[in-house]
Design an enzyme around this catalytic site. Structure first.
Site, PDB file in Angstrom:
ATOM      1  N   ASP A  20       0.872  -1.165   0.000  1.00 12.47           N
ATOM      2  CA  ASP A  20       0.000   0.000   0.000  1.00 12.47           C
ATOM      3  C   ASP A  20       0.918   1.227   0.000  1.00 12.47           C
ATOM      4  O   ASP A  20       2.103   1.117   0.334  1.00 12.47           O
ATOM      5  CB  ASP A  20      -0.879  -0.041   1.256  1.00 12.47           C
ATOM      6  CG  ASP A  20      -1.665   1.234   1.464  1.00 12.47           C
ATOM      7  OD1 ASP A  20      -2.356   1.665   0.521  1.00 12.47           O
ATOM      8  OD2 ASP A  20      -1.573   1.816   2.561  1.00 12.47           O
ATOM      9  N   ASP A  22      -0.200   5.091   0.932  1.00  8.14           N
ATOM     10  CA  ASP A  22      -0.459   6.058   2.001  1.00  8.14           C
ATOM     11  C   ASP A  22      -0.591   5.373   3.351  1.00  8.14           C
ATOM     12  O   ASP A  22      -1.423   4.480   3.535  1.00  8.14           O
ATOM     13  CB  ASP A  22      -1.737   6.846   1.694  1.00  8.14           C
ATOM     14  CG  ASP A  22      -1.583   7.707   0.443  1.00  8.14           C
ATOM     15  OD1 ASP A  22      -0.734   8.612   0.467  1.00  8.14           O
ATOM     16  OD2 ASP A  22      -2.296   7.459  -0.543  1.00  8.14           O
ATOM     17  N   ASP A 179      -1.476  -0.792   6.183  1.00  9.55           N
ATOM     18  CA  ASP A 179      -1.636  -0.178   7.502  1.00  9.55           C
ATOM     19  C   ASP A 179      -3.077  -0.079   7.955  1.00  9.55           C
ATOM     20  O   ASP A 179      -3.343  -0.011   9.155  1.00  9.55           O
ATOM     21  CB  ASP A 179      -1.033   1.229   7.500  1.00  9.55           C
ATOM     22  CG  ASP A 179      -1.852   2.204   6.667  1.00  9.55           C
ATOM     23  OD1 ASP A 179      -2.337   3.209   7.216  1.00  9.55           O
ATOM     24  OD2 ASP A 179      -2.019   1.955   5.456  1.00  9.55           O
TER      25      ASP A 179
END
Length: 205
Positions: A20, A22, A179
């Protein structure tokens, strides 16, 4: 296991790694939240329809999907296209606030020349490419999949499945670093192994 700062990474059991962007490769979430606040205000949204804790819980989801959810919850008629445009512009004005997640970047750099490496992001192509360019990460990745490339954004598995296909690796042979809950769910639905990247701590005054 191999240690990269706070990350424990298995040394084997996968043939490609998908990241990922961001909140994972880069700490960009404060800049994204500021952009959201500006975009919502500019488009006539009532104050406090998108609190910071809710923003973080929806990390990785496409902007338009979030606007539709806000509309449904608060009985509003905000224009997803207009807010998406405003939010993208506001974020691009704040690229100087984006910082590298050094542990994750160190792992990504360690993979070069060893196996295929990709990105599956919930951001738009323009924002993702601008972020990668500004942070100097563009050359690290073989394939980059964005929200513009798939029909359904996270938590649907589309972005991860598309990235695996582009990397020519079976989903079950992919390791994902994520995240946020929507992205973790998306990777799990894609049948991939997932490592959760600890969220950066931001002091809210």
């Amino acid at each position: 296991m191999e240690q990269f700062g706070s990350l424990n990474i298995p040394k084997s059991g996968y043939k490609a790694v998908i990241f990922d962007l961001d909140g994972t490769l880069v700490d960009s979430m404060p800049a994204h939240f500021q952009a959201w606040c500006e975009a919502l205000a500019a488009n006539g949204a009532p104050k406090d329809v998108f609190p910071e804790d809710v923003f973080y819980s929806m990390g990785g989801r496409p902007t338009k999907d979030i606007v539709k959810e806000i509309n449904g919850e608060f009985n509003l008629d905000l224009d997803p296209e207009a807010i998406s445009y405003s939010k993208r512009k506001a974020f691009l004005d704040r690229l100087d606030l984006v910082e590298l997640n050094e542990d994750v970047v160190a792992f990504a750099k360690s993979l070069r020349g060893k196996m295929p490496v990709g990105i599956a992001s919930g951001g738009s192509r323009k924002v993702v490419e601008a972020t990668l360019k500004t942070t100097g990460l563009s050359e690290l990745f073989d394939e980059v999949v964005t929200a513009d490339d798939v029909k359904c954004g996270k938590p649907a598995p589309d972005a991860f499945l598309d990235c695996a296909e582009r990397l020519d690796v079976a989903p079950a042979d992919c390791l994902v670093l994520e995240d946020a809950a929507p992205g973790i769910m998306a990777a799990q639905l894609a049948g991939m192994k997932v490592i959760t990247v600890p969220a950066a701590i931001h002091i809210v005054e």
